[in-house]
Design a protein around this motif. Structure first.
Motif, short mmCIF file in Angstrom:
data_model
loop_
_atom_site.label_atom_id
_atom_site.label_comp_id
_atom_site.label_asym_id
_atom_site.label_seq_id
_atom_site.Cartn_x
_atom_site.Cartn_y
_atom_site.Cartn_z
N ILE A 1 0.83 -1.21 0.00
CA ILE A 1 0.00 0.00 0.00
C ILE A 1 0.87 1.26 0.00
N THR A 2 2.02 1.20 0.65
CA THR A 2 2.88 2.39 0.70
C THR A 2 3.27 2.82 -0.71
N GLY A 3 3.56 1.84 -1.56
CA GLY A 3 3.89 2.15 -2.95
C GLY A 3 2.70 2.71 -3.71
N THR A 53 9.18 7.50 8.28
CA THR A 53 9.29 6.08 8.62
C THR A 53 7.90 5.46 8.70
N VAL A 54 7.82 4.18 8.38
CA VAL A 54 6.55 3.47 8.37
C VAL A 54 6.75 1.97 8.46
N GLY A 55 5.76 1.27 8.98
CA GLY A 55 5.74 -0.20 8.89
C GLY A 55 5.72 -0.89 10.23
N GLU A 56 6.38 -0.31 11.21
CA GLU A 56 6.42 -0.90 12.54
C GLU A 56 6.88 0.20 13.49
N PRO A 57 6.69 -0.01 14.78
CA PRO A 57 7.20 1.00 15.70
C PRO A 57 8.71 1.13 15.51
N ILE A 58 9.21 2.36 15.45
CA ILE A 58 10.66 2.53 15.24
C ILE A 58 11.36 2.47 16.60
N VAL A 111 8.95 12.11 10.22
CA VAL A 111 7.52 11.83 10.34
C VAL A 111 7.32 10.32 10.47
N ASP A 112 6.83 9.92 11.63
CA ASP A 112 6.58 8.51 11.93
C ASP A 112 5.10 8.28 11.64
N THR A 113 4.81 7.71 10.48
CA THR A 113 3.44 7.65 9.98
C THR A 113 2.79 6.31 10.32
N TRP A 114 1.77 6.35 11.15
CA TRP A 114 1.04 5.12 11.45
C TRP A 114 -0.18 5.00 10.54
N TRP A 115 -0.27 3.91 9.85
CA TRP A 115 -1.42 3.63 9.00
C TRP A 115 -1.38 2.19 8.55
N GLN A 116 -2.29 1.78 7.70
CA GLN A 116 -2.41 0.38 7.28
C GLN A 116 -2.92 0.29 5.85
N THR A 117 -2.78 -0.91 5.27
CA THR A 117 -3.35 -1.17 3.95
C THR A 117 -4.82 -0.76 3.95
N GLU A 118 -5.49 -1.05 5.04
CA GLU A 118 -6.93 -0.82 5.16
C GLU A 118 -7.28 0.66 5.25
N GLY A 165 -6.35 -3.49 15.07
CA GLY A 165 -5.52 -4.66 15.35
C GLY A 165 -4.20 -4.30 16.03
N ASP A 166 -4.04 -3.03 16.37
CA ASP A 166 -2.83 -2.58 17.06
C ASP A 166 -3.13 -2.17 18.49
N GLY A 167 -2.16 -2.43 19.35
CA GLY A 167 -2.23 -1.93 20.71
C GLY A 167 -1.55 -0.57 20.75
N GLY A 184 2.22 -2.20 18.62
CA GLY A 184 2.32 -3.38 17.75
C GLY A 184 1.02 -4.16 17.73
N ARG A 185 1.01 -5.22 16.96
CA ARG A 185 -0.22 -5.98 16.73
C ARG A 185 -0.68 -6.69 18.01
N VAL A 186 -1.98 -6.74 18.15
CA VAL A 186 -2.54 -7.48 19.27
C VAL A 186 -3.17 -8.79 18.79
N HIS A 211 6.92 -6.45 6.74
CA HIS A 211 5.94 -7.15 5.92
C HIS A 211 5.01 -7.93 6.83
N ARG A 212 3.75 -7.77 6.53
CA ARG A 212 2.73 -8.31 7.41
C ARG A 212 2.39 -9.73 7.00
N LEU A 213 2.43 -10.66 7.95
CA LEU A 213 2.13 -12.06 7.67
C LEU A 213 1.23 -12.62 8.77
C1 WT7 Z 1 0.51 -2.45 10.30
C2 WT7 Z 1 -0.07 -2.24 8.94
C3 WT7 Z 1 1.04 1.20 6.18
C4 WT7 Z 1 2.12 0.82 5.36
C5 WT7 Z 1 3.03 -0.24 5.83
C6 WT7 Z 1 2.42 -1.42 6.48
C7 WT7 Z 1 2.21 -1.48 11.58
C8 WT7 Z 1 2.61 0.63 10.26
C9 WT7 Z 1 3.51 1.93 11.76
C10 WT7 Z 1 4.12 2.93 12.56
C11 WT7 Z 1 3.98 1.47 14.38
C12 WT7 Z 1 3.19 0.70 12.37
C13 WT7 Z 1 0.95 -1.60 12.41
C14 WT7 Z 1 -0.15 -1.64 11.37
N1 WT7 Z 1 2.64 -0.08 11.40
N2 WT7 Z 1 3.13 1.85 10.47
N3 WT7 Z 1 4.48 4.12 12.06
N4 WT7 Z 1 4.33 2.65 13.87
N5 WT7 Z 1 3.43 0.48 13.68
O1 WT7 Z 1 1.12 -1.66 6.06
O2 WT7 Z 1 1.11 -4.14 5.87
O3 WT7 Z 1 -1.04 -2.86 6.15
O4 WT7 Z 1 0.59 -3.09 8.05
O5 WT7 Z 1 1.88 -2.04 10.30
O6 WT7 Z 1 0.99 -2.78 13.14
O7 WT7 Z 1 -1.33 -2.26 11.83
P1 WT7 Z 1 0.40 -2.97 6.47
#
Ligand code: WT7
Length: 655
Positions: A316-318, A391-396, A416-423, A510-512, A525-527, A536-538
């Motif tokens: 989704i980031t791409g 930065t994106v993808g997981e807590p840094i 910028v620490d961007t929290w978001w998801q595919t959804e 789905g995150d705490g 992180g994920r709960v 990469h989410r699995l």
């Molecule tokens: C999950 C979403 C959104 C693009 C990359 C991943 C984790 C994402 C952060 C952040 C902490 C983060 C969460 C989220 N996540 N960004 N800045 N700080 N956690 O997309 O594969 O849909 O994964 O990535 O756990 O739920 P995704």
């Protein structure tokens, strides 16, 4: 200037704010301005989004209703007509941006290409005409399985132009995983390349497509192949076509199809807790508006910027932040084929220097890889063009944050620490640089228009610094609309996990998370049973299913264990069927099996053979205990529900 230590930053809860000049020139200039904007948006979100939609996008026809919210189904800008490819291309052609670089591409072997807006527009039109010629109609799905080359973006935009939803499958997925996605989406056409360059080797993508189609994807009648690596490639007569052959005779004009706001733009598959990956559906107008405005404000995007997001278009980031968000803003977006690799440990910094990148967006796992390779590599390059890092993808983790801040950002660039998801389609909780001071490890505050909270499972807000579930309490324009073909799963997974009450619905991420005394969000992180390997989410279930599909495996349980480089590494507990030897050979075989079922990104770091798995009396695998075991920790918490305590002792002793 003394270097900030992790300790001092954390102890002083040090806030970082770039210099006054930065704020003066920023889109959002102060915390005060952000707060006013936030409050205005929160008071009436549809009004806020409507004003922006009017100002920022081109419409063939204006909408009648801004938001139609029938939980959990939201429709935005109902009755309106627009086209995201038009917004990304055509509208810039009548301005000075016509000959501005839209896409700067750098290949792994060092080849490169720049496409101006006019050139990109022309190639997109040509491909849109090729798709039509191949029988693709509005609404037909197109699979894209490509390396990081300009044609990937061209293909996506050409799909959008004629209203054929794309489903991009990351090139690291196996033929089997590709097949599942093409079948689920019932793709008519697949676009691929002979191969792509990754870590000095060719990834033979077309070969994988052939395998996927051999396994049976009845909906596919054509395959379009870009020549990238030039090796000998099988072409099935009547089915396979070279991109350049068809492009040569295609007209460079193709009007953008007026699309209804809620017409499907794309499906992107992502892992969940249960079952097979879900097809996340995004639609046209809301997604366009939200990615447009988040790109503009979060990256403080200006026409003079050279913007580079290092993600792959398969994620989704791409989609949102290499292709649609930047191009909709008329920005120059950089695309790089290569990955950080030992043969060229300075590759990212070479790209920054070569093109004068001003905004750089990457993932903690990449930063950790660069820390390991040594700071002399970035230090040997001129990085003075940089002004914003992301930065994106997981807590840094603090180490990565401090290194990024010091070595790459020279203590000058906001992160910028961007929290978001595919959804979510776009940034949900993120600093707006210049306006929102940052704290290392915090995604800070919600984007204007986003009503976020940390709640318990009854939907009640938890107290300051208390852990809870991250939830969103109002629909937003780029929210996913459904799980493709499974609206029930959409409702259950995202909107009923926290039961609605008094008409208030909660989107469950789905995150705490927790909020600190200043209201800043800290994502923990994920709960759920989703693990993150190199960002990469699995789903653990997905890997378990892959394992048990092998005849030697009786039962499997997969957990993540902390890993310095990748964030988490996959550990699989496996019990074998009678007649099979649990040993090195099977270990290798099973790892390879997972790679061919899902892809290299899902390869278990470790397989532990065991006679039995720890289960509750009702037969549920107690993953919590396995997580402790995998991490080499003491078993924590209650074990009284365990069916057979001796299983644990055996696992602990490694028997
Ligand atoms: C999950 C979403 C959104 C693009 C990359 C991943 C984790 C994402 C952060 C952040 C902490 C983060 C969460 C989220 N996540 N960004 N800045 N700080 N956690 O997309 O594969 O849909 O994964 O990535 O756990 O739920 P995704």
């Amino acid at each position: 200037m003394s270097q900030p230590t992790i300790e001092s930053i954390l102890k002083e809860k040090r806030l970082f704010q770039p210099g006054a000049e930065f704020s003066q020139n920023a889109h959002i200039k102060s915390l005060d301005e952000y707060q006013r904007l936030y409050e205005k948006a929160a008071a009436d979100p549809p009004k806020f989004w409507a004003e922006l939609a009017e100002k920022e996008l081109h419409w063939f026809k204006k909408w009648d209703t801004v938001l139609d919210w029938q939980p959990p189904n939201a429709k935005w800008f109902v009755g309106g007509q627009t086209n995201i490819a038009y917004n990304c291309l055509d509208r810039h052609l009548t301005t000075w941006r016509k000959n501005k670089a839209a896409l700067i591409w750098e290949g792994e072997p060092g080849d490169s290409r720049t496409l101006t807006y006019a050139q990109l527009h022309r190639e997109v039109c040509q491909m849109a005409n090729v798709f039509k010629q191949l029988g693709v109609k509005k609404g037909d799905r197109i699979g894209i399985y490509m390396p990081m080359i300009p044609e990937a973006a061209i293909a996506m935009l050409a799909c959008a132009r004629i209203g054929a939803p794309h489903t991009v499958v990351f090139g690291g997925f196996s033929a089997e995983a590709l097949k599942d996605r093409l079948v689920d989406a019932e793709a008519k056409l697949v676009i691929t390349a002979d191969g792509g360059w990754r870590k000095d080797a060719i990834v033979p993508l077309k070969e994988q497509v052939d395998k996927a189609l051999e396994h049976g994807v009845p909906s596919v009648d054509n395959v379009l192949v870009v020549q990238r690596t030039g090796q000998n490639t099988h072409m099935e007569p009547g089915r396979d076509h070279w991109w350049h052959d068809l492009q040569a005779n295609a007209s460079g004009e193709c009007p953008a199809e007026p699309m209804e706001s809620e017409d499907m733009l794309f499906i992107l598959y992502t892992s969940g807790t249960t079952g097979k990956p879900k097809g996340v559906v995004h639609t046209t107008a809301g997604y366009n508006l939200y990615t447009h405005i988040t790109t503009q404000w979060t990256f403080d995007l200006k026409d003079t910027d050279v913007y580079w997001c290092t993600a792959d278009v398969g994620w989704i980031t791409g989609h949102s932040y290499i292709v649609y968000g930047p191009l909709s803003n008329g920005a120059t977006t950089v695309m790089y084929e290569g990955a950080p690799r030992s043969s060229n440990p300075g590759c990212f910094w070479d790209v920054v220097e070569k093109y004068g990148v001003t905004i750089f967006y990457t993932a903690p796992t990449a930063i950790r890889a660069f820390i390991k390779m040594g700071e002399h590599h970035p230090k040997a390059r001129n990085l003075s063009s940089l002004r914003i890092l992301g930065t994106v993808g997981e807590p840094i983790n603090p180490e990565a944050w401090v290194w990024y801040h010091r070595v790459i950002g020279k203590e000058r660039c906001p992160i910028v620490d961007t929290w978001w998801q595919t959804e979510t389609g776009g940034f949900m909780i993120t600093p707006i640089p210049g306006a929102i001071p940052t704290k290392p490890g915090s995604a800070t505050l919600p984007f204007p228009g986003i009503i976020a909270d940390v709640v318990d499972l009854d939907g009640n807000p938890v107290g300051e610094n208390q852990g809870g579930y991250l939830a969103i309490k109002h629909p937003w324009p780029s929210m996913m609309r459904t799980v493709y073909g499974d609206p029930d799963r959409f409702r259950r997974t995202y909107w009923e996990h926290i039961p609605p009450k008094d008409g208030q619905y909660f989107y469950f991420a789905g995150d705490g998370a927790r909020r600190d005394e200043t209201g800043y969000f800290w994502v923990m992180g994920r709960v759920d049973d989703v693990i993150s390997v190199s960002g990469h989410r699995l789903g653990t279930m997905e890997i378990e299913s892959a394992l048990v599909s092998h005849p030697a495996v009786a039962e499997a349980a997969v957990v993540g264990k902390p890993d310095e480089l990748r964030g988490e590494a996959i550990v699989a507990f496996v019990s074998v069927e009678e007649g099979y030897d649990a040993g090195d050979e099977l270990d290798k075989l099973l790892k390879q099996h997972v790679v061919s079922e899902i892809g290299a990104l899902a390869r278990p770091a470790e397989i532990r053979f065991t006679d039995d798995l720890p289960k509750t009396r009702s037969g549920k695998i107690m993953r919590r205990l396995l997580r402790n075991l995998a991490a080499g920790q003491e078993i924590a918490g209650d074990t009284s529900t365990l069916q057979d305590r001796s299983v644990l002792d055996k696992l602990r002793s490694g028997a």
